[in-house]
Enzyme design. Structure first.
Site, PDB file in Angstrom:
ATOM      1  N   LYS A 184      22.726  16.261  26.100  1.00  0.00           N
ATOM      2  CA  LYS A 184      21.428  16.665  26.655  1.00  0.00           C
ATOM      3  C   LYS A 184      20.653  17.554  25.680  1.00  0.00           C
ATOM      4  O   LYS A 184      21.217  18.088  24.727  1.00  0.00           O
ATOM      5  CB  LYS A 184      21.642  17.401  27.990  1.00  0.00           C
ATOM      6  CG  LYS A 184      22.321  16.535  29.042  1.00  0.00           C
ATOM      7  CD  LYS A 184      21.469  15.326  29.409  1.00  0.00           C
ATOM      8  CE  LYS A 184      21.989  14.552  30.597  1.00  0.00           C
ATOM      9  NZ  LYS A 184      22.995  13.541  30.269  1.00  0.00           N
TER      10      LYS A 184
HETATM   11  C1  LIG Z   1      19.966  11.226  34.981  1.00  0.00           C
HETATM   12  C2  LIG Z   1      21.266  11.951  35.122  1.00  0.00           C
HETATM   13  N1  LIG Z   1      21.601  12.459  36.313  1.00  0.00           N
HETATM   14  C3  LIG Z   1      22.730  13.145  36.496  1.00  0.00           C
HETATM   15  C4  LIG Z   1      23.621  13.358  35.470  1.00  0.00           C
HETATM   16  C5  LIG Z   1      24.913  14.064  35.742  1.00  0.00           C
HETATM   17  O1  LIG Z   1      25.072  15.215  34.986  1.00  0.00           O
HETATM   18  P1  LIG Z   1      26.542  15.738  34.564  1.00  0.00           P
HETATM   19  O2  LIG Z   1      27.098  14.785  33.570  1.00  0.00           O
HETATM   20  O3  LIG Z   1      26.268  17.090  33.983  1.00  0.00           O
HETATM   21  O4  LIG Z   1      27.350  15.817  35.806  1.00  0.00           O
HETATM   22  C6  LIG Z   1      23.313  12.864  34.199  1.00  0.00           C
HETATM   23  C7  LIG Z   1      24.248  13.119  33.086  1.00  0.00           C
HETATM   24  O5  LIG Z   1      24.597  12.445  32.237  1.00  0.00           O
HETATM   25  C8  LIG Z   1      22.110  12.136  34.019  1.00  0.00           C
HETATM   26  O6  LIG Z   1      21.772  11.639  32.823  1.00  0.00           O
END
Ligand SMILES: Cc1ncc(COP(=O)(O)O)c(C=O)c1O
Length: 375
Positions: A184
């Site tokens: 990210k």
């Molecule tokens: C659009 C989106 N939503 C939710 C998430 C979930 O985040 P995390 O991986 O921190 O749980 C991601 C992560 O890759 C994402 O790209």
């Protein structure tokens, strides 16, 4: 292994120093660094935002649904072109996910008209995704949610640094969920932030993050309390001090890093200009300042995507797909509605490498291998 990999951390000695400071302090679980990270994040967002750092973006989304009281039988309208976390967390609450299609081949954000067409008496919330850090049409979406009395949850996993008409993404809905996963724009490995502008929701989220405890361990360590009460049931979705310290450094670097991403994307645009067999979403318009989270392109349906991926891999370039169609996952096959435009994008999208420390020469390598793979 790769000549150009999909993403790289934007880390240097500042992150190392920040982690060492935490180790030297001998306090690892949520404490002052986390409070500082939350304060800095709320300041960055402005608009009376209150932030709670959590273990990841999925936890933030789950907490958002729970804080909105989403329960079995409710319907939640979500994006059809997103990471599976949105679908999974809704499923975990027992609610039904209804997918809204994207707007067009140039605009992959949820179509407000699609959202409205799926609203029923069971709909309780709309969970939007600002794909790749490009804002959804917030004027229309906020208006729809207000008229139908629905909670608006912003999945802001892609958005740190991005805005809509000058206002930061994550400040339009009832709750926003950020992810700080390694790829990210603000990366700590595993981490997230849940944000609201509503003090009542904030206090619900705080309980959900840490077992419903009225007093965190840090306060007991500091001698500010001896025990705690559990007012409502909660989970353990806490972050730790190491990741909060990394987050503070990454937040400081965010603007400059996003400017570098912008330069690289503009270089990509120039290099990919006259390739007939691809289109680039969001190229011709913008609803605000994007943060250029990823570099997606759409291959024409005459192109075999797998052979392009394989050819680029042979030439040392890593690519990805954002995102495989939800409808094709074993867990959800036959259980979700169809969304033809998003399914088309899922079948033909290709994500090219992009990260702030990338060079123009590396963009040239990627474009050269792409052109070779397409021919
Ligand atoms: C659009 C989106 N939503 C939710 C998430 C979930 O985040 P995390 O991986 O921190 O749980 C991601 C992560 O890759 C994402 O790209």
């Amino acid at each position: 292994m790769w000549r150009v990999q999909l993403f790289k951390l934007n880390y240097d000695e500042q992150e190392q120093t920040a982690v060492k400071e935490v180790l030297d302090s001998a306090w690892l679980t949520m404490g002052q660094k986390t409070i500082d990270f939350e304060t800095a994040f709320s300041e960055y967002l402005g608009n009376d935002s209150q932030s709670l750092a959590v273990s990841n973006g999925t936890a933030a989304l789950h907490m958002a649904l729970l804080a909105c009281g989403i329960k079995p039988g409710d319907e939640v309208i979500t994006s059809s072109l997103t990471f599976i976390a949105d679908q999974n967390v809704t499923y975990m609450t027992g609610a039904v996910n209804i997918l809204a299609d994207i707007t067009s081949m140039e605009d992959w954000s949820m179509d407000p008209a699609e959202i409205e067409s799926h609203i029923t008496s069971k709909t309780k919330a709309v969970m939007i995704v600002h794909y790749a850090g490009y804002a959804c049409d917030m004027d229309h979406i906020v208006d729809i949610c207000k008229r139908h009395n629905l909670y608006l949850i912003e999945d802001c996993a892609h958005t740190p640094g991005a805005d809509y008409k000058g206002r930061p993404l994550g400040t339009f809905g009832d709750i926003a969920a950020f992810s700080f996963f390694s790829n990210k724009n603000l990366a700590v490995g595993e981490g997230g932030m849940v944000v609201t502008r509503n003090p009542e929701v904030y206090s619900k989220l705080k309980g959900l993050r840490s077992h419903g405890m009225t007093v965190p361990s840090f306060d007991r360590y500091k001698g500010r309390a001896v025990s705690y009460d559990i007012e409502t049931p909660g989970l353990n979705y806490r972050i730790d001090e190491i990741r909060s310290a990394l987050g503070l450094v990454q937040l400081k670097k965010l603007e400059e890093a996003n400017n570098k991403r912008k330069e690289l994307v503009e270089h990509y645009f120039r290099r990919l200009d006259d390739i007939q067999s691809i289109t680039i979403p969001y190229r011709e318009f913008s609803r605000g300042k994007p943060n250029y989270h990823i570099m997606p392109i759409l291959l024409s349906d005459k192109i075999d995507r797998n052979s392009v991926i394989e050819s680029m891999k042979q030439d040392g370039v890593q690519t990805s797909i954002h995102y495989p169609a939800i409808q094709n996952f074993t867990a959800y096959k036959g259980k979700v509605n169809t969304t033809p435009k998003a399914e088309y994008v899922s079948a033909h999208e290709l994500t090219l490498p992009l990260y702030p420390t990338m060079t123009h020469e590396e963009v040239d390598i990627v474009c050269g291998t792409l052109i070779k793979g397409l021919s």
